[in-house]
Design an enzyme around this catalytic site. Structure first.
Site, short mmCIF file in Angstrom:
data_model
loop_
_atom_site.label_atom_id
_atom_site.label_comp_id
_atom_site.label_asym_id
_atom_site.label_seq_id
_atom_site.Cartn_x
_atom_site.Cartn_y
_atom_site.Cartn_z
CD1 TRP A 1 -2.21 -2.16 1.32
CD2 TRP A 1 -3.41 -0.38 0.71
NE1 TRP A 1 -3.49 -2.58 1.10
CE2 TRP A 1 -4.26 -1.50 0.72
CE3 TRP A 1 -3.94 0.87 0.36
CZ2 TRP A 1 -5.60 -1.42 0.38
CZ3 TRP A 1 -5.27 0.95 0.03
CH2 TRP A 1 -6.09 -0.18 0.04
CG PHE B 1 -3.26 -7.43 9.37
CD1 PHE B 1 -3.61 -7.08 10.66
CD2 PHE B 1 -3.53 -8.71 8.93
CE1 PHE B 1 -4.23 -8.00 11.51
CE2 PHE B 1 -4.15 -9.64 9.76
CZ PHE B 1 -4.49 -9.29 11.06
CD GLU B 2 -1.85 -8.43 4.87
OE1 GLU B 2 -3.09 -8.59 5.00
OE2 GLU B 2 -1.33 -7.31 4.68
CB VAL C 1 3.08 3.62 5.25
CG1 VAL C 1 2.53 3.23 3.89
CG2 VAL C 1 2.57 4.99 5.66
CB VAL C 2 -1.00 2.24 9.16
CG1 VAL C 2 -2.51 2.19 9.35
CG2 VAL C 2 -0.42 0.84 9.08
CB ILE C 3 -2.34 7.06 6.05
CG1 ILE C 3 -0.90 7.05 5.52
CG2 ILE C 3 -2.89 8.49 6.12
CD1 ILE C 3 -0.73 7.58 4.12
N GLY D 1 -10.95 7.53 9.01
CA GLY D 1 -12.09 7.85 9.86
C GLY D 1 -12.66 6.66 10.61
CG HIS E 1 -8.22 -0.20 8.89
ND1 HIS E 1 -7.13 0.38 8.29
CD2 HIS E 1 -8.24 -1.49 8.49
CE1 HIS E 1 -6.50 -0.53 7.55
NE2 HIS E 1 -7.16 -1.66 7.66
#
Length: 161
Positions: free
Chosen positions: A26, A59-60, A81-83, A86, A89
């Site tokens: 991602w 997550f993986e 990276v996790v952004i 709303g 998650h």
């Protein structure tokens, strides 16, 4: 600005370490920067051929890092990276990745470089991705930390401090 107080660390010779980089897919631009930074660190630390594995998302990362550690890699650099959005998650994925990677490190006594960006915006992620206009290079930092830790673990196992 994060990064304040970072150690002044010089690259050392890690040519004899088996190193893997596991990277999420991602946010391609950010991930390309993180991977590039980790690969630069490997070159600076004289790691000749780090093995690159791609996974769908952050997550993986733990399950593949676990498989790589089980194969005897001395260091695994986990990049993702996790952004924030709303929904909850963000918290679930960040927590699962952090807890999972910590478990891999402890279960296998393997150095894990934690290069997971947890950002409120894409701009923050780009600023940490090690790109031309970025202020930080978290891929490099994660790889350098993993390589230094792998050397420390090797010394501890041999009975040195």
């Amino acid at each position: 600005m994060t990064g304040a107080g970072a150690p002044d660390q010089r690259p050392t010779d890690c040519h004899d370490l088996r190193v893997a980089i596991v990277a999420a897919s991602w946010h391609a631009t950010v991930m390309d920067g993180l991977i590039g930074g980790a690969q630069r660190a490997c070159r600076d630390y004289q790691v000749e051929a780090p093995h690159l594995v791609r996974v769908p998302g952050t997550f993986e990362l733990p399950v593949v890092a676990d498989a790589l550690a089980a194969q005897g890699y001395d260091a695994v650099v986990a990049l993702g990276v996790v952004i924030r959005g709303g929904t909850p998650h963000f918290e679930y994925v960040c927590s699962a990745a952090t807890d999972g990677l910590t478990r891999v490190a402890l279960d296998h006594q393997t150095a894990i470089g934690f290069g997971v960006l947890t950002c409120d915006s894409e701009e923050q992620a780009l600023d940490r991705a090690g790109l031309t206009r970025s202020r930080e290079d978290k891929g490099y930092d994660a790889a350098a930390a993993a390589l230094t830790t792998a050397q420390t673990l090797r010394s501890v196992r041999r009975g040195y401090d």
